[in-house]
Design an enzyme around this catalytic site. Structure first.
Site, PDB file in Angstrom:
ATOM      1  N   HIS A  52       0.851  -1.204   0.000  1.00  0.00           N
ATOM      2  CA  HIS A  52       0.000   0.000   0.000  1.00  0.00           C
ATOM      3  C   HIS A  52       0.877   1.240   0.000  1.00  0.00           C
ATOM      4  O   HIS A  52       2.090   1.148   0.094  1.00  0.00           O
ATOM      5  CB  HIS A  52      -1.003  -0.029   1.158  1.00  0.00           C
ATOM      6  CG  HIS A  52      -0.423   0.031   2.546  1.00  0.00           C
ATOM      7  ND1 HIS A  52       0.414  -0.943   3.054  1.00  0.00           N
ATOM      8  CD2 HIS A  52      -0.553   0.958   3.535  1.00  0.00           C
ATOM      9  CE1 HIS A  52       0.733  -0.629   4.295  1.00  0.00           C
ATOM     10  NE2 HIS A  52       0.180   0.525   4.611  1.00  0.00           N
ATOM     11  N   HIS A  54       1.314   3.894   1.991  1.00  0.00           N
ATOM     12  CA  HIS A  54       1.832   4.645   3.145  1.00  0.00           C
ATOM     13  C   HIS A  54       3.349   4.756   3.093  1.00  0.00           C
ATOM     14  O   HIS A  54       4.047   3.813   2.730  1.00  0.00           O
ATOM     15  CB  HIS A  54       1.373   3.986   4.461  1.00  0.00           C
ATOM     16  CG  HIS A  54      -0.075   4.228   4.760  1.00  0.00           C
ATOM     17  ND1 HIS A  54      -0.804   3.429   5.608  1.00  0.00           N
ATOM     18  CD2 HIS A  54      -0.921   5.189   4.304  1.00  0.00           C
ATOM     19  CE1 HIS A  54      -2.049   3.878   5.673  1.00  0.00           C
ATOM     20  NE2 HIS A  54      -2.145   4.948   4.892  1.00  0.00           N
ATOM     21  N   ASP A  56       5.687   4.700   5.197  1.00  0.00           N
ATOM     22  CA  ASP A  56       6.545   3.745   5.924  1.00  0.00           C
ATOM     23  C   ASP A  56       6.635   2.394   5.188  1.00  0.00           C
ATOM     24  O   ASP A  56       7.301   1.475   5.669  1.00  0.00           O
ATOM     25  CB  ASP A  56       6.056   3.556   7.369  1.00  0.00           C
ATOM     26  CG  ASP A  56       4.651   3.015   7.472  1.00  0.00           C
ATOM     27  OD1 ASP A  56       3.739   3.558   6.814  1.00  0.00           O
ATOM     28  OD2 ASP A  56       4.448   2.033   8.210  1.00  0.00           O
ATOM     29  N   HIS A  57       5.994   2.278   4.031  1.00  0.00           N
ATOM     30  CA  HIS A  57       6.107   1.052   3.226  1.00  0.00           C
ATOM     31  C   HIS A  57       6.774   1.281   1.864  1.00  0.00           C
ATOM     32  O   HIS A  57       7.212   0.316   1.240  1.00  0.00           O
ATOM     33  CB  HIS A  57       4.718   0.411   3.040  1.00  0.00           C
ATOM     34  CG  HIS A  57       4.138  -0.004   4.351  1.00  0.00           C
ATOM     35  ND1 HIS A  57       4.093  -1.315   4.764  1.00  0.00           N
ATOM     36  CD2 HIS A  57       3.654   0.733   5.386  1.00  0.00           C
ATOM     37  CE1 HIS A  57       3.584  -1.356   5.991  1.00  0.00           C
ATOM     38  NE2 HIS A  57       3.308  -0.127   6.385  1.00  0.00           N
ATOM     39  N   HIS A 111      -7.415  -1.399   5.778  1.00  0.00           N
ATOM     40  CA  HIS A 111      -6.431  -0.433   6.285  1.00  0.00           C
ATOM     41  C   HIS A 111      -6.380   0.764   5.327  1.00  0.00           C
ATOM     42  O   HIS A 111      -6.481   1.910   5.743  1.00  0.00           O
ATOM     43  CB  HIS A 111      -5.075  -1.137   6.387  1.00  0.00           C
ATOM     44  CG  HIS A 111      -3.964  -0.245   6.831  1.00  0.00           C
ATOM     45  ND1 HIS A 111      -3.912   0.309   8.096  1.00  0.00           N
ATOM     46  CD2 HIS A 111      -2.851   0.192   6.196  1.00  0.00           C
ATOM     47  CE1 HIS A 111      -2.808   1.045   8.199  1.00  0.00           C
ATOM     48  NE2 HIS A 111      -2.153   0.996   7.054  1.00  0.00           N
ATOM     49  N   ASP A 128      -0.140  -4.053   6.205  1.00  0.00           N
ATOM     50  CA  ASP A 128      -0.813  -3.613   7.436  1.00  0.00           C
ATOM     51  C   ASP A 128      -2.251  -4.129   7.494  1.00  0.00           C
ATOM     52  O   ASP A 128      -3.126  -3.508   8.087  1.00  0.00           O
ATOM     53  CB  ASP A 128      -0.811  -2.081   7.537  1.00  0.00           C
ATOM     54  CG  ASP A 128       0.592  -1.526   7.792  1.00  0.00           C
ATOM     55  OD1 ASP A 128       1.524  -2.314   8.015  1.00  0.00           O
ATOM     56  OD2 ASP A 128       0.741  -0.288   7.772  1.00  0.00           O
ATOM     57  N   HIS A 166       4.574  -4.534  10.601  1.00  0.00           N
ATOM     58  CA  HIS A 166       5.087  -3.873  11.815  1.00  0.00           C
ATOM     59  C   HIS A 166       5.266  -4.873  12.954  1.00  0.00           C
ATOM     60  O   HIS A 166       4.517  -5.845  13.050  1.00  0.00           O
ATOM     61  CB  HIS A 166       4.090  -2.818  12.322  1.00  0.00           C
ATOM     62  CG  HIS A 166       3.963  -1.626  11.430  1.00  0.00           C
ATOM     63  ND1 HIS A 166       4.694  -0.482  11.603  1.00  0.00           N
ATOM     64  CD2 HIS A 166       3.195  -1.417  10.332  1.00  0.00           C
ATOM     65  CE1 HIS A 166       4.375   0.400  10.662  1.00  0.00           C
ATOM     66  NE2 HIS A 166       3.463  -0.152   9.871  1.00  0.00           N
TER      67      HIS A 166
HETATM   68 FE    FE Z   1       2.545   0.805   8.131  1.00  0.00          FE
HETATM   69 ZN    ZN Z   2      -0.047   1.516   6.595  1.00  0.00          ZN
END
Ligand code: FE
Ligand code: ZN
Length: 255
Positions: A52, A54, A56-57, A111, A128, A166
């Site tokens: 996805h 985001h 942080d990915h 998510h 996530d 995570h």
């Molecule tokens: Fe994440």
């Molecule tokens: Zn995420």
């Protein structure tokens, strides 16, 4: 095939799928920890799989492209605008090949509305959507969509390995033991995970079977979880979506 767990940022995991000397990375949060493994092992990185959009990915994408030149970047077609570096937009249920391995992609909204899961030979990269002992927050999807997405993961079979985005497993299991207090598998897993985390070992991957036994979000038909929620008057109905929504709501306020 081998899968290398690469801790990134504060609590993210990227995963390197290695087949011979070829490699593909799932969810590169940042570039340098991935580059270190690729270069130390003399691998050829050829693809990036994005669950996805985001940051942080996908945060490591620009630097990986700088370093390795052309890489195929796979993601859900509806994420094209949100992952501008994507080169290979995917449809739900599409099968493609990376590093000589077959990959199946499932759309798993919840998510985010455009989240996907990648399935490679019994290994599920769930981003996530599902976590060790928990699941992702509903930022864009509904409880109903998330229950359906988790059902799709479950349909892959108990022996599937779950590679989540995570390291939240310890906190998730503390929540699990609160909503499912009579389940001995939760404290057993919590002890095991606690031991691993003290040695700085990742709790990923987990086995889907283990999640089925301990993860309340996969146990929404369990009578003791339902009883517990009813006792606290958190349920309007006992259907799966209502149970899931009540659990998710409660988890949002748990820390
Ligand atoms: Fe994440
Ligand atoms: Zn995420």
């Amino acid at each position: 095939m081998e899968i290398v767990v690469i801790p990134c940022l504060y609590d993210n995991y990227s995963y390197l799928v290695v087949h011979g000397k070829k490699a593909a990375v799932v969810d590169p949060s940042e570039a340098w920890p991935v580059m270190k493994v690729v270069d130390d092992r003399g691998l050829k990185l050829s693809a990036v799989l994005c669950t996805h959009h985001h940051h942080d990915h996908i945060g490591g994408l620009p630097d990986l492209l700088d370093e390795y030149g052309t890489l195929e970047v796979y993601g859900f077609f509806q994420d094209r605008k949100r992952i501008p570096l994507m080169t290979r937009p995917l449809r739900d249920n599409e099968r493609f090949s990376v590093c000589g391995l077959d990959v199946d992609v499932f759309h798993t909204p919840g998510h985010t509305s455009t989240h996907v899961v990648f399935h490679i030979e019994g290994h599920l990269f769930v981003g996530d959507t599902l976590f060790g002992g928990g699941c992702g927050r509903l930022f864009e999807g509904t409880a109903e969509q998330m229950v359906h997405s988790l059902d799709r993961i479950l349909s892959c079979g108990k022996q599937s390995r779950i590679y989540f985005g995570h390291e939240y497993t310890e906190l998730n299991l503390r929540f699990a033991s609160q909503v499912d207090p009579s389940n001995p598998a939760i404290s057993e897993r919590a002890a095991r995970v606690g031991e691993m985390r003290r040695k700085d070992m990742p709790s990923a991957p987990s086995l889907l079977e283990e999640e089925l036994a301990t993860n309340p979000f996969l146990r929404i038909e369990d009578s003791s979880i339902i009883d517990q929620l009813e006792k606290e008057q958190r349920l309007q109905s006992t259907d799966r979506v209502a149970v899931f929504a009540a659990l998710r709501e409660q988890r949002n306020h748990f820390s």
